[in-house]
Design an enzyme around this catalytic site. Structure first.
Site, PDB file in Angstrom:
ATOM      1  N   HIS A 167     -70.306  43.839  64.536  1.00  0.00           N
ATOM      2  CA  HIS A 167     -70.185  43.149  65.834  1.00  0.00           C
ATOM      3  C   HIS A 167     -71.542  43.146  66.532  1.00  0.00           C
ATOM      4  CE1 HIS A 167     -67.554  42.152  69.492  1.00  0.00           C
ATOM      5  NE2 HIS A 167     -68.802  42.128  69.943  1.00  0.00           N
TER       6      HIS A 167
ATOM      7  N   HIS B 181     -74.379  40.233  68.778  1.00  0.00           N
ATOM      8  CA  HIS B 181     -74.559  38.891  69.365  1.00  0.00           C
ATOM      9  C   HIS B 181     -76.016  38.491  69.145  1.00  0.00           C
ATOM     10  CE1 HIS B 181     -70.723  38.724  71.737  1.00  0.00           C
ATOM     11  NE2 HIS B 181     -70.796  40.025  71.483  1.00  0.00           N
TER      12      HIS B 181
ATOM     13  N   GLN C 248     -67.266  32.380  74.765  1.00  0.00           N
ATOM     14  CA  GLN C 248     -67.629  33.373  75.792  1.00  0.00           C
ATOM     15  C   GLN C 248     -66.963  33.115  77.144  1.00  0.00           C
ATOM     16  OE1 GLN C 248     -70.550  36.200  76.074  1.00  0.00           O
ATOM     17  NE2 GLN C 248     -68.735  36.427  77.357  1.00  0.00           N
TER      18      GLN C 248
ATOM     19  N   GLU D 190     -61.486  43.730  77.012  1.00  0.00           N
ATOM     20  CA  GLU D 190     -62.758  44.391  77.354  1.00  0.00           C
ATOM     21  C   GLU D 190     -62.834  44.502  78.873  1.00  0.00           C
ATOM     22  OE1 GLU D 190     -66.345  42.425  76.100  1.00  0.00           O
ATOM     23  OE2 GLU D 190     -67.599  44.159  76.556  1.00  0.00           O
TER      24      GLU D 190
END
Ligand code: FE2
Length: 448
Positions: free
Chosen positions: A67, A69, A162, A223
């Site tokens: 994971h 970005h 996102q 999250e």
């Protein structure tokens, strides 16, 4: 023979335990492991190919980044720093940076971080890529990077909405377009959608798209420090009912750190039955969660220890590298494991090696790497890292950098030893690498 690694420690078949003794690993001309045989210091190997002396170091399959970005990496402070340090202001900063993206900008930053990761032994990477951009600039750039590194690294790209699938204008169409252009995994962000119902609907869309295209799912899920955020149960139910099971992953799930005992028990059972993976991201979770708490302040992580005990596959990811959500980082998996094991209190004798598996084997299961292709076994690709430490515990404790990183039989990174020269009062100068091994775990007693 193309290469031989002499005198290495290996993990046992039931990793992360260690095998006893030392081994030679021979690599054939085709870049695959030809033989794994006990080391014999009296026997000289054939003088062909590359020869690497392991000196009792641990030879493992490469680190796996489950994971990260890469599209947002190295943008910290652009166009402004995240002053509050919250997830939400980070998303706002990024949405201001997004319109200035160019393909070259993303290729350059993503490649830089992949170079750092390869240097640190990471050869399999899952990156999320923001698809809430009508131009899909970052996606096209990461597809180009995927092409460039494909010869020696695995790069999976998650189509990550996102700013939402349902709440962002055209979010579903952009998600579908990203898949059409070549994204490997379908993402979602249900807790960020405007309403609970939107969040549930967004997961339905993500699983439908994944089923239509035969892809995996990896959602940023719960999250948030909100005990009412319970999308992971929706994700797990979809995974069960669609049959995607271990091909589905819930990332973050930090709300689980706020769930009460009764619901947690129900959830452990559901997640174990569903077969889904969890990815905790200790840097981001420790940094971003708890920001709205007074004291007591929550730790910010999902139920790592409890879910492992329930039989759920849990891995650790780095998540952000020098971006609006994490100002620091080099993409180092052993740093992730170290911070993760403290954050989740995996500090028992048998738990520290598990933290190592969370950036190797367990992360490999998140990516779906075939078992026959990942490990130091005959016939597998000769992709491995040689660590200047005899065990997972020592590698994490000393935060070593791999001595060699090998991909498919070719050395891609080499780090010479760098001991510290110590002038202790009253003694001649000596070198130290902090190497006196731990006596914590009798099963890992080392015979060197
Ligand atoms: Fe993330």
């Amino acid at each position: 023979m193309r290469m031989i690694v002499r005198g290495a420690r290996l993990l046992a078949a039931d990793r992360p335990a260690l095998r006893t003794g030392l081994y030679d690993v021979e690599v054939a001309e085709d870049g695959r492991i030809a033989r794994v045989i006990p080391y014999d210091d009296q026997k000289e190997p054939p003088a062909t190919g590359v020869r690497i002396e392991a000196h009792g170091g641990l030879l493992t399959a490469p680190f796996v980044e489950p994971h990260i970005h890469l599209d947002t990496a190295l943008t910290a402070g652009q166009p402004r720093p995240n002053a509050s340090g919250t997830l939400w202001e980070g998303i706002a900063c990024w949405s201001e940076r997004k319109p200035t993206l160019t393909r070259e900008d993303v290729v350059d930053r993503a490649t830089e971080v992949l170079r750092w990761q390869a240097a640190q032994g990471v050869l399999h990477v899952r990156t999320h890529c923001d698809t809430t951009d009508p131009a899909l600039t970052a996606l096209d750039a990461l597809l180009e990077v995927q092409d460039r590194v494909g010869g020696f690294m695995t790069l999976q790209i998650v189509a990550f909405p996102q700013e939402g699938i349902v709440s962002f204008p055209g979010g579903e169409a952009l998600l579908r377009e990203a898949v059409a252009r070549g994204a490997d995994v379908v993402g979602a962000i249900p807790h960020f959608e405007d309403t609970r119902e939107d969040g549930v609907a967004s997961l339905g869309i993500a699983f439908a798209v994944a089923e239509e295209h035969g892809l995996r799912v990896d959602a940023h899920c719960d999250e948030i420090d909100d005990e009412q955020s319970r999308f992971v149960e929706v994700l797990a139910a979809h995974a069960l009912r669609t049959g995607l099971r271990e091909r589905a992953t819930a990332s973050h799930t930090t709300a689980m750190g706020s769930y009460g005992g009764a619901y947690s028990f129900k959830l452990q059972r559901l997640l174990a039955r569903s077969g889904i993976n969890l990815v905790a991201n200790p840097f981001a979770n420790l940094n971003l969660q708890g920001r709205f708490d007074a004291y007591p302040r929550r730790r910010g992580l999902t139920q790592v220890k409890e879910m492992l005990a329930a039989g759920v596959n849990v891995a650790f990811g780095h998540d952000d590298v020098m971006d609006p959500w994490n100002a620091l980082g080099t993409g180092n998996p052993l740093q992730t494991a170290l911070v993760g094991l403290y954050a989740a209190q995996l500090t028992g004798a048998d738990e520290i090696p598990v933290a190592f598996s969370m950036v190797t084997d367990r992360a490999a299961r998140v990516l779906g790497l075939p078992e026959a292709e990942y490990g130091i076994t005959e016939g597998a690709p000769a992709s491995f890292v040689l660590l200047p430490a005899p065990s997972p515990l020592e590698a994490i404790r000393r935060q070593v950098r791999p001595r060699y990183v090998v991909s498919r039989g070719t050395v891609v990174a080499e780090t010479p030893p760098a001991p510290t020269r110590l002038s202790w009062p009253g003694e001649p100068p000596t070198e130290t690498d902090f190497g006196r091994p731990s006596t914590l775990n009798p099963h890992e007693h080392l015979d060197t």
